[in-house]
Design a protein around this motif. Structure first.
Motif, mmCIF file in Angstrom:
data_model
loop_
_atom_site.group_PDB
_atom_site.id
_atom_site.type_symbol
_atom_site.label_atom_id
_atom_site.label_comp_id
_atom_site.label_asym_id
_atom_site.label_seq_id
_atom_site.Cartn_x
_atom_site.Cartn_y
_atom_site.Cartn_z
ATOM 1 N N PHE A 359 28.370 2.548 1.255
ATOM 2 C CA PHE A 359 28.069 1.306 1.956
ATOM 3 C C PHE A 359 28.995 1.137 3.158
ATOM 4 O O PHE A 359 30.219 1.047 3.005
ATOM 5 N N GLN A 360 28.432 1.151 4.364
ATOM 6 C CA GLN A 360 29.150 0.967 5.630
ATOM 7 C C GLN A 360 30.331 1.930 5.769
ATOM 8 O O GLN A 360 31.283 1.662 6.518
ATOM 9 N N GLY A 361 30.242 3.066 5.065
ATOM 10 C CA GLY A 361 31.350 4.019 5.102
ATOM 11 C C GLY A 361 31.578 4.606 6.477
ATOM 12 O O GLY A 361 32.728 4.756 6.928
ATOM 13 N N ASP A 362 30.491 4.944 7.163
ATOM 14 C CA ASP A 362 30.627 5.587 8.466
ATOM 15 C C ASP A 362 31.273 4.644 9.480
ATOM 16 O O ASP A 362 32.228 5.014 10.158
ATOM 17 N N ILE A 363 30.757 3.407 9.561
ATOM 18 C CA ILE A 363 31.306 2.475 10.556
ATOM 19 C C ILE A 363 32.737 2.086 10.214
ATOM 20 O O ILE A 363 33.589 1.923 11.098
ATOM 21 N N ALA A 364 33.040 1.957 8.911
ATOM 22 C CA ALA A 364 34.406 1.569 8.515
ATOM 23 C C ALA A 364 35.405 2.659 8.899
ATOM 24 O O ALA A 364 36.554 2.373 9.268
ATOM 25 N N SER A 365 34.953 3.929 8.820
ATOM 26 C CA SER A 365 35.869 5.030 9.164
ATOM 27 C C SER A 365 36.102 5.160 10.653
ATOM 28 O O SER A 365 37.059 5.780 11.099
ATOM 29 N N ARG A 366 35.207 4.574 11.461
ATOM 30 C CA ARG A 366 35.309 4.692 12.904
ATOM 31 C C ARG A 366 36.146 3.574 13.551
ATOM 32 O O ARG A 366 36.610 3.723 14.679
#
Length: 370
Positions: A359-366
């Protein structure tokens, strides 16, 4: 000015201790006592169908809400297998029936919600402090009223289409059970004094938690193909959740593969039930009490829930909610979860999406990167 007719309705005569059908100057006996309300309702429906003539007026001020609801009951809801619309129509008729269709507006819709929210739930009237009808129930009933108006309008276009104003929808439930809580609930079910109730409740809990199936569909399951509900094909390892004659609705019930952890139990239960002896015949129902199918398990559920130390917010529906939550937490593909649970992908994403490990992993990592 003469008072408008209230339409056909049930009326309880205290002196005779019987339900009667009142329709203007007509008073027809049903032969049903106070506790036989459901039978009296059936006779009221038969009476309405007997005298039914489709309305054809397009003036909302000349039509009664009862006319539109009766049209919907006869032409649309009558073909639905679910009784939800029929129950809603009965409640709607009691309050809206004598009003002209032009009276359907924001203020009257709000008044209806307040009226229903002040009424006790029929099944809970025996308690000292009866539980009141929820605003969500009133909202669902107004949904039926809106559907009835739209169905009539599609057949006979109205000169002015009334707008049904809905109360705010209740927020989605966030409560789900942990594995420890489910284990406690199962242990409490096994310890029920009534052994038939204990067995039926154990099966209900296990099937619900492993298959994310709605409670009604679970209780209608059989061991052989039938027209009343779905059936379990242990040989093929598939659970069919919809009966042969049941139409598909928005609450979809697609066939699913029986989970590995449940298949062994299913085979053993079927062997037990379908084995004929001198004492009893084969039992073709998966959830049964003394050889008969089970329609509800309120008493046994409440007893097991309380003994497991779980709160009153833990209702049977929480098992499906829990199953979907667990699948999302395990990282399952949301599309697969939606298909398995018979729920829309949008519902899965909106209500359960935050449980997924991605869940929202990609945006949180950016965030914070150059």
């Amino acid at each position: 000015m003469p008072r408008p007719a209230k339409g056909a309705r049930l009326w309880f005569d205290k002196k005779a201790a019987l339900w009667f059908i009142r329709d203007g100057s007509i008073k027809r006996g049903t032969g049903c006592g106070f506790e036989e309300r459901s039978s009296a309702e059936g006779k009221l429906r038969a009476y309405i169908e007997e005298k039914y003539e489709p309305p054809t007026d397009s003036r909302s001020s000349a039509l009664l809400v009862a006319d539109v609801l009766t049209y919907y009951s006869r032409e649309v809801a009558g073909g639905q297998r679910s009784k939800t619309s029929s129950y809603s129509i009965e409640r709607l008729l009691g309050w809206w029936g004598a009003k002209p269709l032009s009276e359907v507006k924001r203020s009257t819709c709000q008044a209806y919600v307040e009226h229903r929210a002040s009424q006790p739930i029929r099944q809970a009237t025996k308690s000292k402090k009866p539980k009141l009808v929820s605003r969500e129930t009133a909202r669902r009933e107004l949904t039926v009223l809106r559907a009835a108006i739209n169905a009539y309008h599609a057949e006979t276009p109205l000169d002015a289409l009334p707008v049904v104003t809905m109360p705010k929808q209740s927020p989605a439930r966030t409560r789900w059970l942990t594995r420890d809580e489910v284990a406690r609930l199962l242990r409490a079910a096994r310890k029920l004094e009534e052994k038939d109730s204990a067995r039926a409740l154990q099966r209900f809990i296990m099937i619900s938690i492993y298959t994310a199936t709605r409670s009604g569909a679970v209780r209608r399951l059989g061991w052989v193909e039938n027209t009343l509900g779905g059936y379990v094909d242990t040989g093929a390892g598939v659970m069919h959740r919809r009966g042969a004659d049941e139409e598909e609705t928005r609450k979809r019930r697609p066939p699913i593969r029986i989970p590995n952890r449940l298949s062994g139990f299913m085979r053993r239960w079927k062997d037990e039930d379908m084995r004929e002896t001198k004492e009893r015949k084969a039992i073709p129902f998966v959830i049964h009490f003394r050889g008969k199918p089970v329609k509800a398990q309120r008493k046994s559920w409440e007893e097991a829930r309380a003994n497991a130390g779980l709160g009153k917010e833990v209702t049977p529906h929480i098992l499906k909610h829990t199953a979907v939550t667990w699948m999302m937490q395990s990282g399952a593909d949301p599309w697969d979860v939606a298909e398995y649970a018979g729920t829309s992908l949008k519902m899965i994403e909106d209500v359960y999406g935050h449980h997924h490990p991605d869940f929202q992993g990609d945006i949180a990592s950016r965030i914070g990167r150059r």
